[in-house]
Write an enzyme that holds these catalytic residues in place. Structure first.
Site, short mmCIF file in Angstrom:
data_model
loop_
_atom_site.label_atom_id
_atom_site.label_comp_id
_atom_site.label_asym_id
_atom_site.label_seq_id
_atom_site.Cartn_x
_atom_site.Cartn_y
_atom_site.Cartn_z
N ASN A 130 -1.05 -5.79 -1.39
CA ASN A 130 -0.55 -4.65 -0.60
C ASN A 130 -1.45 -4.31 0.60
OD1 ASN A 130 -2.65 -3.15 -1.61
ND2 ASN A 130 -1.41 -1.94 -3.03
N LYS A 131 -2.42 -5.15 0.91
CA LYS A 131 -3.31 -4.87 2.04
C LYS A 131 -2.79 -5.52 3.33
CE LYS A 131 -5.65 -2.35 -0.59
NZ LYS A 131 -6.56 -2.73 -1.61
#
Ligand SMILES: *Cc1c(COP(=O)(O)O)cnc(C)c1O
Length: 267
Positions: free
Chosen positions: A77-78
């Site tokens: 999710n980065k």
């Protein structure tokens, strides 16, 4: 340095202080000139949580280019992902060598193909497959972050002036826009965050919470922290709501999120 930041750093300083740990929250670089200057003056190390800040910079300097130890995350999710993994950046070449040893069994390679083991360590090396995904992602990082910034600007223009909602710090050069997380005064609207999140979900919109006040988790309460210890963290923790922001998102998606927010806030 801003007087407020200096006062806060001084208030937190004790004879036991060894380091300042900063989080470049949401992708916005902390005031590193001030923080590093203060750390030097007091003989402290600076440790940076740059999990949100891949590609970010502060006053034209990349996050990771200063500070004693900077940690990036490449979790899915980065801003940039290698499926799992991350990267460290150091000021001291000796620490690079030690980190390389600690990530692979504490081994030091010797000339002639021999090796020595210098200390107990773990196996935390990045697999080649992850690294090659990361290299491909790296080529697109600027493009990813530019898209995130454009979506953030769209949020600002659509949410400007909406009552009971406080927008994040505005866009500025070097912001990596990992998160777009306004504060919403749920009490004033007569709802709870949980109900608000469910109402957004019912409209097909996933939102998150980043983050609750850490000192109120059991692990920290056990160390003696209590309500009232960090009032800013508590207010932010109670009101924060992370809106969708990802590279495949369109401006029409942002508009739909904003329309839902407006409807729920003004009910
Ligand atoms: C994701 C994240 C981490 C942890 O990263 P991992 O790669 O999962 O170890 C640390 N700090 C912040 C602020 C994060 O968002």
């Amino acid at each position: 340095m801003s007087l407020e930041l200096k006062t806060q750093l001084e208030a937190a300083l004790s004879p036991r202080t060894r380091a300042i740990a900063v989080v470049h929250y949401g992708g916005i670089g902390c005031n590193m000139d001030a923080i590093c200057g203060f750390a030097r003056k007091h003989g402290l190390r600076v440790i940076e949580d740059a999990a949100h800040a891949m590609g970010a910079s502060y006053r034209g300097r990349r996050i990771g280019a200063q500070g004693d130890l900077v940690a990036f995350s490449f979790h899915p999710n980065k801003n940039l992902t290698t499926i799992e993994g991350g990267a460290l950046s150091f000021a001291d070449p000796g620490e690079v060598e030690r980190a390389e040893r600690l990530r692979f069994h504490g081994i030091r390679k010797l000339p002639g193909g021999e090796m020595d083991v210098l200390e107990p360590a773990s196996k935390s090396n990045m697999p080649d497959v992850s690294a090659s995904i990361g290299l491909a992602q790296l080529k697109k990082l600027e493009q990813f972050n530019a898209k995130r910034a454009a979506l953030a600007r769209r949020y600002f223009s659509k949410l400007d002036g909406l009552k009971h909602l406080r927008l994040p710090a505005p866009d500025r050069p070097g912001h990596a826009w990992h998160l777009f997380a306004p504060l919403i005064d749920f009490d004033a609207i007569g709802t709870t965050r949980r109900e608000f999140i469910e109402a957004m979900q019912a409209r097909g919109i996933g939102v998150g919470v980043h983050y609750l006040a850490l000192h109120l988790f059991h692990a920290y309460r056990r160390l003696g922290y209590r309500e009232g210890d960090f009032p800013n963290a508590e207010t932010v923790g109670a009101r924060t709501l992370t809106l969708p922001l990802f590279t495949r998102m369109t401006e029409a998606d942002v508009d739909r999120v904003c329309a839902a927010l407006r409807a729920l806030i003004l009910n």
